[in-house]
Design a protein around this motif. Structure first.
Motif, PDB file in Angstrom:
ATOM      1  N   PHE A 134      38.546  65.733  18.205  1.00 25.02           N
ATOM      2  CA  PHE A 134      40.469  65.836  18.074  1.00 25.02           C
ATOM      3  C   PHE A 134      40.546  67.516  17.680  1.00 25.02           C
ATOM      4  O   PHE A 134      39.983  67.501  16.929  1.00 25.02           O
ATOM      5  N   ASN A 135      41.447  68.141  19.304  1.00 28.82           N
ATOM      6  CA  ASN A 135      41.397  69.019  18.755  1.00 28.82           C
ATOM      7  C   ASN A 135      42.247  69.571  19.743  1.00 28.82           C
ATOM      8  O   ASN A 135      42.696  68.867  20.666  1.00 28.82           O
ATOM      9  N   ARG A 136      42.997  70.959  19.604  1.00 28.03           N
ATOM     10  CA  ARG A 136      43.566  71.833  20.246  1.00 28.03           C
ATOM     11  C   ARG A 136      43.093  71.989  22.080  1.00 28.03           C
ATOM     12  O   ARG A 136      43.852  72.613  22.952  1.00 28.03           O
ATOM     13  N   GLY A 137      41.347  72.296  21.709  1.00 29.78           N
ATOM     14  CA  GLY A 137      40.702  72.903  23.049  1.00 29.78           C
ATOM     15  C   GLY A 137      41.372  74.126  23.482  1.00 29.78           C
ATOM     16  O   GLY A 137      40.950  73.973  24.457  1.00 29.78           O
ATOM     17  N   ARG A 138      41.494  74.969  22.727  1.00 32.92           N
ATOM     18  CA  ARG A 138      41.316  76.551  22.988  1.00 32.92           C
ATOM     19  C   ARG A 138      39.956  77.037  22.328  1.00 32.92           C
ATOM     20  O   ARG A 138      40.104  77.666  23.154  1.00 32.92           O
ATOM     21  N   GLY A 178      45.298  66.949  20.702  1.00 31.52           N
ATOM     22  CA  GLY A 178      46.243  67.212  19.917  1.00 31.52           C
ATOM     23  C   GLY A 178      46.025  68.272  18.975  1.00 31.52           C
ATOM     24  O   GLY A 178      45.153  69.032  18.922  1.00 31.52           O
ATOM     25  N   ASP A 179      47.417  68.730  18.666  1.00 26.35           N
ATOM     26  CA  ASP A 179      47.585  69.572  17.633  1.00 26.35           C
ATOM     27  C   ASP A 179      48.012  68.864  16.286  1.00 26.35           C
ATOM     28  O   ASP A 179      48.652  68.087  15.547  1.00 26.35           O
ATOM     29  N   ARG A 180      47.075  68.889  15.362  1.00 32.33           N
ATOM     30  CA  ARG A 180      46.926  68.753  13.847  1.00 32.33           C
ATOM     31  C   ARG A 180      47.697  68.682  12.683  1.00 32.33           C
ATOM     32  O   ARG A 180      47.964  68.327  12.180  1.00 32.33           O
ATOM     33  N   SER A 232      49.533  61.498  15.971  1.00 36.09           N
ATOM     34  CA  SER A 232      49.673  59.879  16.844  1.00 36.09           C
ATOM     35  C   SER A 232      49.070  59.648  18.066  1.00 36.09           C
ATOM     36  O   SER A 232      48.627  58.647  18.292  1.00 36.09           O
ATOM     37  N   ALA A 233      47.813  60.256  18.410  1.00 34.72           N
ATOM     38  CA  ALA A 233      46.963  60.031  19.366  1.00 34.72           C
ATOM     39  C   ALA A 233      45.170  59.337  19.020  1.00 34.72           C
ATOM     40  O   ALA A 233      44.941  58.428  19.501  1.00 34.72           O
ATOM     41  N   LEU A 234      45.701  59.718  17.381  1.00 34.08           N
ATOM     42  CA  LEU A 234      44.819  58.504  16.866  1.00 34.08           C
ATOM     43  C   LEU A 234      44.899  57.037  16.891  1.00 34.08           C
ATOM     44  O   LEU A 234      44.279  56.662  15.850  1.00 34.08           O
ATOM     45  N   ASP A 235      46.272  56.499  16.464  1.00 35.69           N
ATOM     46  CA  ASP A 235      46.584  55.261  16.153  1.00 35.69           C
ATOM     47  C   ASP A 235      45.975  54.840  16.919  1.00 35.69           C
ATOM     48  O   ASP A 235      45.877  54.186  18.096  1.00 35.69           O
ATOM     49  N   GLY A 236      45.298  53.300  15.501  1.00 31.89           N
ATOM     50  CA  GLY A 236      44.994  52.227  16.359  1.00 31.89           C
ATOM     51  C   GLY A 236      43.526  52.685  16.133  1.00 31.89           C
ATOM     52  O   GLY A 236      43.097  51.852  16.818  1.00 31.89           O
ATOM     53  N   ARG A 237      42.849  53.414  16.548  1.00 29.67           N
ATOM     54  CA  ARG A 237      41.507  54.050  15.749  1.00 29.67           C
ATOM     55  C   ARG A 237      40.742  53.723  15.101  1.00 29.67           C
ATOM     56  O   ARG A 237      41.021  53.704  13.733  1.00 29.67           O
ATOM     57  N   GLU A 238      39.440  53.297  15.045  1.00 31.03           N
ATOM     58  CA  GLU A 238      38.850  53.732  13.878  1.00 31.03           C
ATOM     59  C   GLU A 238      37.333  54.332  14.113  1.00 31.03           C
ATOM     60  O   GLU A 238      37.030  53.826  14.818  1.00 31.03           O
ATOM     61  N   SER A 276      46.909  64.140   7.704  1.00 34.01           N
ATOM     62  CA  SER A 276      45.965  63.789   8.558  1.00 34.01           C
ATOM     63  C   SER A 276      45.139  62.552   7.899  1.00 34.01           C
ATOM     64  O   SER A 276      45.007  61.558   8.252  1.00 34.01           O
ATOM     65  N   VAL A 277      45.298  62.504   6.783  1.00 35.15           N
ATOM     66  CA  VAL A 277      44.969  61.404   4.999  1.00 35.15           C
ATOM     67  C   VAL A 277      46.015  60.222   5.864  1.00 35.15           C
ATOM     68  O   VAL A 277      45.539  59.452   5.607  1.00 35.15           O
ATOM     69  N   ASP A 278      47.424  60.595   5.853  1.00 35.83           N
ATOM     70  CA  ASP A 278      48.080  59.334   6.036  1.00 35.83           C
ATOM     71  C   ASP A 278      47.736  58.742   7.452  1.00 35.83           C
ATOM     72  O   ASP A 278      47.989  57.575   7.885  1.00 35.83           O
ATOM     73  N   ALA A 279      47.590  60.056   8.534  1.00 35.89           N
ATOM     74  CA  ALA A 279      46.920  59.053   9.479  1.00 35.89           C
ATOM     75  C   ALA A 279      46.171  57.999   9.693  1.00 35.89           C
ATOM     76  O   ALA A 279      45.572  57.482  10.683  1.00 35.89           O
ATOM     77  N   LEU A 280      44.495  58.792   9.184  1.00 40.52           N
ATOM     78  CA  LEU A 280      43.673  58.409   9.072  1.00 40.52           C
ATOM     79  C   LEU A 280      43.097  56.960   8.525  1.00 40.52           C
ATOM     80  O   LEU A 280      42.315  56.146   8.149  1.00 40.52           O
TER      81      LEU A 280
END
Length: 320
Positions: free
Chosen positions: A30-34, A48-50, A55-61, A79-83
């Motif tokens: 997961f990164n910006r691809g730069r 994505g821009d962390r 949100s692009a990681l929502d629902g993944r494990e 990051s912690v809240d999302a993961l």
């Protein structure tokens, strides 16, 4: 294991992903691809821009997340809240700089730096910001959090050139300026050794804080190792006090050199906890050889402002 890597294509991230893939793990980046976006063509990449949202990681494990790329507490909080609901373990790459006192060798459990301004995002507060990031991860994950505190990371693909300066300078020959005393400590870890240990520690489910840098050697031993690879040079040892008087920039203009007394023990970190947990080190000569080989065909520009210019070195050698 299913590993989510935040970053993963620059330096330590790259070495860590290399090990993870070699050991058969399923990696998602997961990164910006730069940075090096074409690396790992067979690996899942989520853009994505962390610093803004995950949100692009929502629902993944995933079994673990490896956080390679930030010193900003608000970004770690995102990051912690999302993961925290979809990732079992959190590995955060911090820094030896997180410690509060470098008059004594850093050891796990010693006090860490505190932010005077909680809203700061200044690189001047790097150590305290890293410590704040650690607290966020620890509060969320507890025993499932692994906090890695490297010192100077070196080897192929190093964008900073702080270590690379010395193998390159010795290989160029002539009279080489070095900071006296010759027995002053220098401490670093090969990026490949560190990346391999991070993956292995994650596999084993290690938690807690680990200093993860190399065993200290002396400046003289480093230069001897460089000469063993490239050939002999004449070393001009200039006393540190004379370099300070001449206005030489510590750490950057003359890499690995620290004269400030408040940092006297920074390069003598205790790494016994990590070595007992499996961290091992390749010979310094191997790191030097591989760094020189990479530097000769590098695909990134040299870092600005790192190392003495030939004119400045000649001027300073008169002080030896």
């Amino acid at each position: 294991m299913r590993l989510l890597v935040l970053g993963g294509t620059k330096f330590l991230g790259r070495a860590t992903v290399d090990t993870a893939l070699a050991r058969g793990h399923e990696v998602t980046l997961f990164n910006r691809g730069r940075t090096n976006p074409d690396l790992y063509p067979g690996v899942e990449k989520i853009r994505g821009d962390r610093t803004e949202r995950l949100s692009a990681l929502d629902g993944r494990e995933w079994d673990a997340v490896l956080d390679m790329s930030t010193f900003l507490p608000r970004v770690v909080r995102l990051s912690v809240d999302a993961l925290c609901r979809g990732v079992d373990r959190y590995v955060y790459v911090s820094s030896i700089s997180a410690y509060a006192d470098f008059n004594v060798p850093p050891v796990e459990g010693a006090p860490v730096a505190q932010l005077e301004n909680p809203a700061s995002e200044s690189i001047e507060d790097y150590g305290a910001l890293k410590a704040a990031c650690e607290r966020i991860v620890d509060e969320a994950y507890g025993d499932a959090a692994l906090i890695v505190r490297p010192g100077l990371i070196v080897g192929p693909h190093d964008p900073t050139d702080r270590f690379t300066y010395w193998p390159r300078r010795v290989a160029a020959g002539g009279r080489v300026l070095a900071p006296a005393p010759p027995d002053a400590p220098v401490q670093f870890v090969d990026v490949r050794d560190l990346g391999a240990w991070i993956v292995e520690a994650t596999e084993r489910g290690l938690g807690g804080v680990f200093n993860a840098t190399g065993e200290p050697i002396t400046f003289e031993q480093l230069l001897e190792a460089c000469q063993a690879v490239s050939g002999p040079v004449e070393v001009g040892w200039v006393p540190s006090e004379k370099l300070v008087e001449a206005g030489v920039g510590e750490w950057m203009e003359l890499p690995l050199w620290i004269a400030a007394p408040e940092f006297a023990a920074m390069q003598r970190a205790d790494v016994s906890k990590a070595t007992k947990a499996g961290l091992s080190f390749r010979p310094v000569a191997e790191t030097i050889t591989d760094t020189l080989a990479w530097d000769a065909q590098r695909d990134i520009p040299r870092a600005d402002g790192v190392g003495l210019t030939s004119e400045r070195e000649l001027e300073l050698l008169a002080l030896a």
